[in-house]
Design an enzyme around this catalytic site. Structure first.
Site, short mmCIF file in Angstrom:
data_model
loop_
_atom_site.label_atom_id
_atom_site.label_comp_id
_atom_site.label_asym_id
_atom_site.label_seq_id
_atom_site.Cartn_x
_atom_site.Cartn_y
_atom_site.Cartn_z
N HIS A 1 0.84 -1.21 0.00
CA HIS A 1 0.00 0.00 0.00
C HIS A 1 0.87 1.25 0.00
CE1 HIS A 1 -2.73 -2.94 2.21
NE2 HIS A 1 -3.46 -2.60 1.16
N GLN B 1 -18.13 -6.66 -1.93
CA GLN B 1 -17.22 -7.47 -2.74
C GLN B 1 -16.83 -8.79 -2.07
OE1 GLN B 1 -14.32 -4.19 -2.76
NE2 GLN B 1 -12.73 -5.72 -2.47
N VAL C 1 4.76 -5.43 -4.65
CA VAL C 1 5.80 -5.34 -3.62
C VAL C 1 5.84 -6.69 -2.89
CG1 VAL C 1 6.57 -4.14 -1.55
CG2 VAL C 1 5.43 -2.87 -3.38
P1 AMP Z 1 -6.34 -4.09 -0.54
O1 AMP Z 1 -6.26 -3.24 0.69
O2 AMP Z 1 -5.82 -5.46 -0.37
O3 AMP Z 1 -7.68 -4.00 -1.22
O4 AMP Z 1 -5.34 -3.41 -1.56
C1 AMP Z 1 -5.43 -2.07 -1.91
C2 AMP Z 1 -4.55 -1.79 -3.09
O5 AMP Z 1 -3.21 -2.12 -2.77
C3 AMP Z 1 -4.92 -2.63 -4.32
O6 AMP Z 1 -4.79 -1.84 -5.49
C4 AMP Z 1 -3.91 -3.72 -4.28
O7 AMP Z 1 -3.63 -4.29 -5.54
C5 AMP Z 1 -2.70 -2.99 -3.75
N1 AMP Z 1 -1.75 -3.95 -3.17
C6 AMP Z 1 -2.00 -4.88 -2.21
N2 AMP Z 1 -0.91 -5.63 -1.99
C7 AMP Z 1 0.05 -5.15 -2.82
C8 AMP Z 1 1.41 -5.51 -3.07
N3 AMP Z 1 2.01 -6.51 -2.43
N4 AMP Z 1 2.09 -4.81 -4.01
C9 AMP Z 1 1.50 -3.80 -4.70
N5 AMP Z 1 0.22 -3.41 -4.49
C10 AMP Z 1 -0.49 -4.08 -3.58
#
Ligand code: AMP
Length: 282
Positions: A37, A61, A176
Site C-alpha cells: 500500500h 465485494q 511489492v
Molecule cells: P487491498 O487493501 O488489499 O484491497 O489493496 C489495496 C490496493 O493495494 C490494491 O490496489 C492492491 O492491488 C494494492 N496492493 C495490495 N498488496 C500489494 C502488493 N504486495 N504490491 C502492490 N500493491 C499491492
C-alpha cells in the site's frame, strides 16, 4: 493529515482543493496497511499535489462464506502509517454511510470476470466496480493507483473507467514482495508458520515458469502450467487456479505470445493467496 468519515464532507473538501488548482492522487484500500500500500501512496505522492487514501472494507465485494467479518483491521496503526507516508486525506467511511439505502442501480461487470478470481468469487468484481464508482465520485481524483498484485482488478477497473468515461487515469503499480518473494498482502497474517514458509512456493513457481518461457523458449501454455503445478504441489495448499492468459483482455492462449499474464491462486487453511507475473513482447 485530515481524517474524514462522511462522503459528503470528503466531497466538499476535495472540491475546494480542486478549485484551487490542486491535482488529486487516490489510493483505495481495505486497510491493514503494508509496504505494498505504501508503494501506491509513494507513487501518488510523486505525481500529484494531494494524496487521498481510503480505507473501506467493502461488504459488497465479499461472498457469503468469505472473510468479511474477520478481515484484519487496525485503524490506529493505519492512521500512523498513512500520516508518515504523507497522505493528506484519510477517508474512512462507515458501511452505513456508503450504503445508505437499497441501491436503485446495480453494476454488473461482464468482461474479464469469468476467469481467475472472478470464477471462484461470483459478484466480487460487481462489488469492486460499485464501490469504485462511488469512491471516484466522492474523491474526484486525477489519478488512481492500483497494485498489480490484483492484476485482474486492474484490468476490470480499466474497462470500467473506459466504459463510463470516468475522468481518472488508472496507474498500475508493481507488486511489492517480502524478501523471500511472497507478495505482500493483508491476508498473509492468516498463514500458520509452516504455511508462511511454504507460501514462498507461489513466487518460485512463477519464476520457474518465466525461466522456461524466456530462457527455455517454451511457448506451450499447458507445459508451463505443468511446471507450475509440479512446484505448487510441494506446498500443503490446494491449487485454485493456474492460468496463462492475454493481458489485459484475459483471453485464453493456444501459444504464449504478446503481452501475457501468468496468474495463480492457492488456498491454504485460512488464506487464499494470489500472485502473478505479466510479461510483455513475447
Ligand atoms: P487491498 O487493501 O488489499 O484491497 O489493496 C489495496 C490496493 O493495494 C490494491 O490496489 C492492491 O492491488 C494494492 N496492493 C495490495 N498488496 C500489494 C502488493 N504486495 N504490491 C502492490 N500493491 C499491492
Amino acid at each position: 493529515m485530515k481524517v474524514i468519515n462522511k462522503p459528503e464532507d470528503m466531497q466538499k473538501q476535495i472540491k475546494q482543493e480542486i478549485r484551487q488548482g490542486k491535482t488529486v492522487g487516490f489510493v483505495p484500500t481495505m486497510g491493514f496497511l503494508h509496504e505494498g500500500h505504501l508503494e501506491l501512496i509513494k507513487q501518488a505522492r510523486v505525481d500529484n499535489d494531494l494524496v487521498v487514501l481510503s480505507i473501506f472494507v467493502n461488504p459488497l465485494q465479499f461472498g457469503p462464506n468469505e472473510d468479511y467479518e474477520r478481515y484484519p483491521r487496525d485503524l490506529g496503526r493505519d492512521e500512523e502509517m498513512a500520516r508518515s507516508a504523507g497522505v493528506d486525506y484519510l477517508f474512512y467511511p462507515e458501511v452505513s454511510e456508503m450504503y445508505k439505502s437499497e441501491r436503485s442501480v446495480e453494476l454488473i461487470v461482464k468482461e474479464r470476470v469469468n476467469i481467475l478470481c472472478g470464477a471462484s468469487r461470483p459478484g466480487h468484481f460487481d462489488g469492486v466496480a460499485t464501490v469504485l464508482v462511488k469512491l471516484f465520485n466522492i474523491v474526484m481524483p486525477d489519478r488512481a493507483y492500483f497494485g498489480m498484485k490484483d492484476a485482474q482488478q486492474v484490468a476490470v477497473v480499466k474497462g470500467l473507467v473506459d466504459d463510463f468515461n470516468i475522468p481518472v487515469q488508472i496507474i498500475p503499480v508493481e507488486i511489492v514482495r517480502e524478501k523471500d518473494g511472497l507478495a505482500m498482502s493483508s491476508r498473509n497474517v492468516y498463514l500458520s508458520n509452516e504455511e508462511r514458509k511454504e507460501a514462498t512456493g507461489l513466487y518460485e513457481s512463477l519464476r520457474v515458469a518465466k525461466e522456461a518461457l524466456l530462457a527455455g523458449g517454451e511457448r506451450n501454455p499447458e507445459k508451463i502450467k505443468a511446471i507450475i503445478t509440479k512446484k505448487l504441489s510441494q506446498t500443503s495448499g490446494e491449487i485454485d487456479y493456474i492460468e496463462i492468459l492475454s493481458y489485459p483482455a484475459l483471453t485464453p492462449l493456444k501459444q504464449v505470445e504478446g503481452e501475457i499474464i501468468i496468474a495463480i491462486a492457492v488456498k491454504f487453511e485460512k488464506a487464499r493467496l494470489i500472485d502473478n507475473i505479466v510479461l510483455n513482447n513475447l
